[in-house]
Design a protein around this motif. Structure first.
Motif, mmCIF file in Angstrom:
data_model
loop_
_atom_site.group_PDB
_atom_site.id
_atom_site.type_symbol
_atom_site.label_atom_id
_atom_site.label_comp_id
_atom_site.label_asym_id
_atom_site.label_seq_id
_atom_site.Cartn_x
_atom_site.Cartn_y
_atom_site.Cartn_z
ATOM 1 N N MET A 30 38.850 75.929 46.792
ATOM 2 C CA MET A 30 40.164 76.270 47.346
ATOM 3 C C MET A 30 40.775 77.403 46.528
ATOM 4 O O MET A 30 40.976 77.256 45.320
ATOM 5 C CB MET A 30 41.082 75.044 47.298
ATOM 6 C CG MET A 30 40.566 73.856 48.090
ATOM 7 S SD MET A 30 41.333 72.281 47.609
ATOM 8 C CE MET A 30 40.390 71.878 46.127
ATOM 9 N N TYR A 32 43.941 79.624 45.938
ATOM 10 C CA TYR A 32 45.391 79.706 46.147
ATOM 11 C C TYR A 32 45.811 81.134 45.810
ATOM 12 O O TYR A 32 46.121 81.474 44.679
ATOM 13 C CB TYR A 32 46.069 78.690 45.236
ATOM 14 C CG TYR A 32 47.538 78.419 45.499
ATOM 15 C CD1 TYR A 32 47.945 77.715 46.626
ATOM 16 C CD2 TYR A 32 48.515 78.830 44.586
ATOM 17 C CE1 TYR A 32 49.284 77.430 46.849
ATOM 18 C CE2 TYR A 32 49.856 78.545 44.786
ATOM 19 C CZ TYR A 32 50.243 77.853 45.922
ATOM 20 O OH TYR A 32 51.578 77.564 46.135
ATOM 21 N N ILE A 119 46.085 71.788 48.868
ATOM 22 C CA ILE A 119 44.992 70.971 48.326
ATOM 23 C C ILE A 119 44.731 69.765 49.233
ATOM 24 O O ILE A 119 43.571 69.451 49.551
ATOM 25 C CB ILE A 119 45.320 70.508 46.894
ATOM 26 C CG1 ILE A 119 45.448 71.704 45.953
ATOM 27 C CG2 ILE A 119 44.238 69.553 46.376
ATOM 28 C CD1 ILE A 119 45.967 71.354 44.578
ATOM 29 N N SER A 122 43.049 70.920 52.497
ATOM 30 C CA SER A 122 41.659 71.353 52.308
ATOM 31 C C SER A 122 40.733 70.181 52.038
ATOM 32 O O SER A 122 39.633 70.089 52.604
ATOM 33 C CB SER A 122 41.572 72.362 51.152
ATOM 34 O OG SER A 122 42.374 73.495 51.404
ATOM 35 N N THR A 123 41.166 69.274 51.177
ATOM 36 C CA THR A 123 40.289 68.152 50.815
ATOM 37 C C THR A 123 40.177 67.109 51.922
ATOM 38 O O THR A 123 39.175 66.393 51.998
ATOM 39 C CB THR A 123 40.787 67.480 49.527
ATOM 40 O OG1 THR A 123 42.163 67.084 49.689
ATOM 41 C CG2 THR A 123 40.674 68.421 48.340
ATOM 42 N N TYR A 131 35.384 69.367 44.032
ATOM 43 C CA TYR A 131 36.557 70.148 44.441
ATOM 44 C C TYR A 131 36.950 71.110 43.321
ATOM 45 O O TYR A 131 37.155 70.694 42.179
ATOM 46 C CB TYR A 131 37.735 69.226 44.757
ATOM 47 C CG TYR A 131 37.512 68.350 45.971
ATOM 48 C CD1 TYR A 131 37.362 68.905 47.240
ATOM 49 C CD2 TYR A 131 37.454 66.967 45.842
ATOM 50 C CE1 TYR A 131 37.154 68.102 48.356
ATOM 51 C CE2 TYR A 131 37.248 66.150 46.954
ATOM 52 C CZ TYR A 131 37.099 66.733 48.203
ATOM 53 O OH TYR A 131 36.884 65.929 49.295
ATOM 54 N N LEU A 133 39.653 74.298 42.444
ATOM 55 C CA LEU A 133 40.854 75.048 42.814
ATOM 56 C C LEU A 133 40.902 76.326 41.982
ATOM 57 O O LEU A 133 40.794 76.273 40.757
ATOM 58 C CB LEU A 133 42.113 74.221 42.560
ATOM 59 C CG LEU A 133 43.457 74.958 42.711
ATOM 60 C CD1 LEU A 133 43.697 75.343 44.177
ATOM 61 C CD2 LEU A 133 44.609 74.101 42.185
ATOM 62 N N LEU A 162 50.017 69.501 41.531
ATOM 63 C CA LEU A 162 48.691 68.933 41.292
ATOM 64 C C LEU A 162 48.722 67.412 41.280
ATOM 65 O O LEU A 162 47.815 66.750 41.790
ATOM 66 C CB LEU A 162 48.137 69.458 39.961
ATOM 67 C CG LEU A 162 47.789 70.949 39.902
ATOM 68 C CD1 LEU A 162 47.433 71.357 38.477
ATOM 69 C CD2 LEU A 162 46.642 71.281 40.853
ATOM 70 N N ALA A 165 48.954 66.088 44.840
ATOM 71 C CA ALA A 165 47.652 66.159 45.502
ATOM 72 C C ALA A 165 46.689 65.118 44.939
ATOM 73 O O ALA A 165 45.926 64.492 45.685
ATOM 74 C CB ALA A 165 47.070 67.559 45.342
ATOM 75 N N LEU A 173 40.842 66.809 40.373
ATOM 76 C CA LEU A 173 39.932 67.860 40.806
ATOM 77 C C LEU A 173 38.815 68.005 39.779
ATOM 78 O O LEU A 173 38.994 67.700 38.598
ATOM 79 C CB LEU A 173 40.679 69.193 40.949
ATOM 80 C CG LEU A 173 41.829 69.225 41.958
ATOM 81 C CD1 LEU A 173 42.568 70.556 41.869
ATOM 82 C CD2 LEU A 173 41.313 69.000 43.378
#
Length: 615
Positions: A30, A32, A119, A122-123, A131, A133, A162, A165, A173
């Protein structure tokens, strides 16, 4: 019904990417991409580089792209572009059903909610085994990153997004990589410690071009089963290799194991405690070590490793040197991969000769730095130590230290205790005891008293005592004292023959330089009682020999002389095995000269052939 159809189509579209179709590990990366600033970065070039790389089955790359302007935010599902020379972005724009961007078409990348939503989106739609980021954009160290206009994601907001998420995902992550300047800070690492397993960032500026995404993602495609730490190492290697060829400035990049940061911070807290305590009489040395540590971006933001090395080598109390070493050791374990390119003639004038991976800020008493108190690191005593150390202040003279009185507690004529007595009635006195051993100076024990006196006993050897007296938590007296105390160290030896304890028919002796001491047999075991420091030193390596009735050595072992007591098990070899071993040793030594001659001859022959080809 139309709404249901749209939802089903969207769900199908979202679900087609990022799912592992084979045995390979699946990855969702991912990105950002915060580019809505007055100084935009080459987002298009970076996305084109991502598209140029092949993707392994099960690997998905999602980009939340926010460019300058309004209403142009979008999420891209990165697709491979077989024509890397053309600069048009070919990746698919994803309909997120307002889960991230919303009906306005615009996001604020400086908002924790935007990060969390990206996040989670996407997940949930691209589930994977791993995963990653990537935080992309401008960085401002402990102040924050990912600018959006005049807003930015502060470290407090970064943790908030974070954590949100993480709560939804149910785990941290695997890795966070920061393609932004100066984000390998202790402040950032500690802030995100519970949100990712590994963290990749630079303690220096990242060049305008950013990470070499084609090389990085190609390496992931070639080895999708690599561990996150290994992939972090790939990012470091590719970035430094690219920088060495293309960058006009120096470069650094490191991988941090966030599971280790608790140990680093605990050690830093202990160092800060002593730094605050000793600042009054060692301020000049502490201030100089901090002020001279290597800086890259802003004043008083310095390489933590370089500072620790300078502090441990300066004129500060022994316990501060020891604690600085403890922090450095813990910090080194946290840095799993680090590399740097020290440019011989950097355009910005910044070299990274002393760089070790991460920087830390010593906050001031200014109003601007009050925001530092919002950070998790400020819950430790580091900020107070930093404020104290960076001040230009007077260093006070140390008051008179203690007088030493020796004693013999067991009346054997050897001094085995030392009493330290201060003439002034201090409310707190402390003695840190170190032993001068064959491996260097090692910490042994700390004594503390409120009676202006301390008795050191039960410790044998050549000792160095760091003695101090404090008033209201601040040291006013410091002395470094050398004393020698006598004692004994016992090595207990258990002999084994085919796993069974034996003692009859054997002797045991301890051998070292100027020492041959036979152990005493008691109840089936052997005890070697060694005088410290007259015979041996604690930490010294000695050889233990087992002899049969004929006085022949049948087995050997080695041990370090312990503080007090150690047990060693030694297996006795059968006579035929011993003879066989001796035969092979003799055989090896007999043919060794011939092997050296053969190797030398081969080397000369190869060299001759090379010269023939060259001719």
């Amino acid at each position: 019904m139309a709404c249901i159809v749209v939802l089903l189509v969207t769900s199908a579209m979202l679900g087609t990417a990022g799912r592992s179709s084979g045995a390979d590990t699946s990855w969702t990366v991912m990105v950002y991409m915060a580019n809505d600033s007055t100084s935009p970065l080459p987002s298009g070039d970076n996305i084109n580089a991502m598209e140029a790389a092949q993707q392994a089955p099960g690997t998905s790359i999602l980009v939340l792209l926010d460019e300058p302007g309004e209403g142009n935010s979008r999420i891209l599902d990165v697709q491979h572009d077989p024509n890397p020379d053309q600069m048009t972005i070919v990746s698919t724009t994803v309909d997120d059903n307002d889960e991230v961007i919303g009906p306005s078409g615009e996001v604020n990348t400086g908002d924790a909610t935007t990060l969390a939503n990206f996040i989670k989106f996407s997940t949930s739609h691209w589930p994977a085994d791993r995963y990653v980021l990537i935080l992309w954009g401008h960085g401002a160290g402990w102040d924050g990153l990912c600018l959006d206009g005049i807003d930015m994601l502060t470290l407090v907001e970064l943790k908030e997004g974070l954590s949100d998420a993480r709560s939804t995902l149910g785990r941290s992550l695997d890795m966070i990589a920061v393609d932004a300047c100066v984000e390998a800070t202790f402040e950032t690492l500690y802030q995100v410690r519970a949100c990712a397993d590994y963290f990749v960032a630079a303690q220096t500026n990242i060049p305008y071009q950013g990470f070499p995404y084609y090389q990085i993602l190609t390496a992931l495609e070639e080895a999708p089963n690599q561990e996150p730490a290994a992939f972090g190492g790939v990012i470091v290697d590719e970035y430094i290799a690219w920088s060495a060829v293309n960058s006009q400035n120096s470069a650094t990049l490191a991988v941090f194991d966030l599971a280790e940061i608790a140990s680093v911070i605990n050690a830093l807290i202990k160092l800060s405690e002593q730094g605050l305590r000793y600042d009054s009489i060692f301020h000049s040395s502490i201030h100089t070590a901090m002020a001279s540590a290597e800086c890259y971006d802003a004043e008083w933001t310095f390489d933590i490793g370089d500072f620790l090395v300078r502090l441990s080598g300066s004129d500060v109390p022994l316990e501060m040197k020891a604690l600085a070493t403890d922090v450095f050791v813990a910090y080194s374990k946290m840095v799993t991969r680090f590399d740097k390119f020290d440019h011989p003639d950097p355009l910005d004038g910044i070299n990274v000769t002393g760089a070790t991976g991460a920087i830390i800020y010593a906050p001031s008493t200014s109003l601007f730095d009050t925001r530092y108190l919002d950070l998790d690191l400020s819950t430790t005593n580091w900020d107070e130590f930093g404020k104290s150390a960076r001040l230009v202040a007077q260093t006070n003279e140390s008051e008179v230290g203690p007088v030493i009185y020796y004693g013999d507690s067991d009346s054997d004529g050897k001094m085995d205790l030392a009493a330290l007595a201060w003439s002034n009635p201090y409310p707190n006195v402390t003695a840190w005891v170190f032993r001068d051993s064959p491996h260097g100076m090692t910490y042994v024990k700390t004594y503390e008293s409120d009676a202006s006196s301390i008795t050191i006993s039960g410790i044998a050897g050549d000792l160095i005592v760091s003695a101090s007296a404090s008033v209201n938590g601040s040291a006013v007296s410091y002395s470094e004292l050398s004393i020698t105390l006598h004692g004994a160290s016992t090595i207990e030896v258990q002999l084994l023959l085919d796993g069974t304890s034996v003692s009859e028919g054997y002797d045991v002796r301890v051998v070292s330089t100027n020492l041959t001491d036979y152990a005493e047999a008691v109840s089936g075991k052997f005890y070697a009682r060694l005088a410290v420091p007259t015979q041996v030193a604690v930490g010294q390596l000695v050889q233990i020999e087992v002899l049969n009735e004929a006085g022949v050595i049948v087995s050997t072992s080695h041990a370090f002389v312990p503080d007090d007591h150690a047990t060693v098990d030694i297996e006795i070899l059968h006579e035929e095995i011993q003879q066989q071993t001796d035969f092979y040793v003799l055989l090896l030594f007999s043919i060794l000269p011939g092997l050296f001659v053969l190797a030398f001859s081969i080397m000369m022959y190869v060299d001759f052939k090379k010269k023939q080809r060259a001719a």
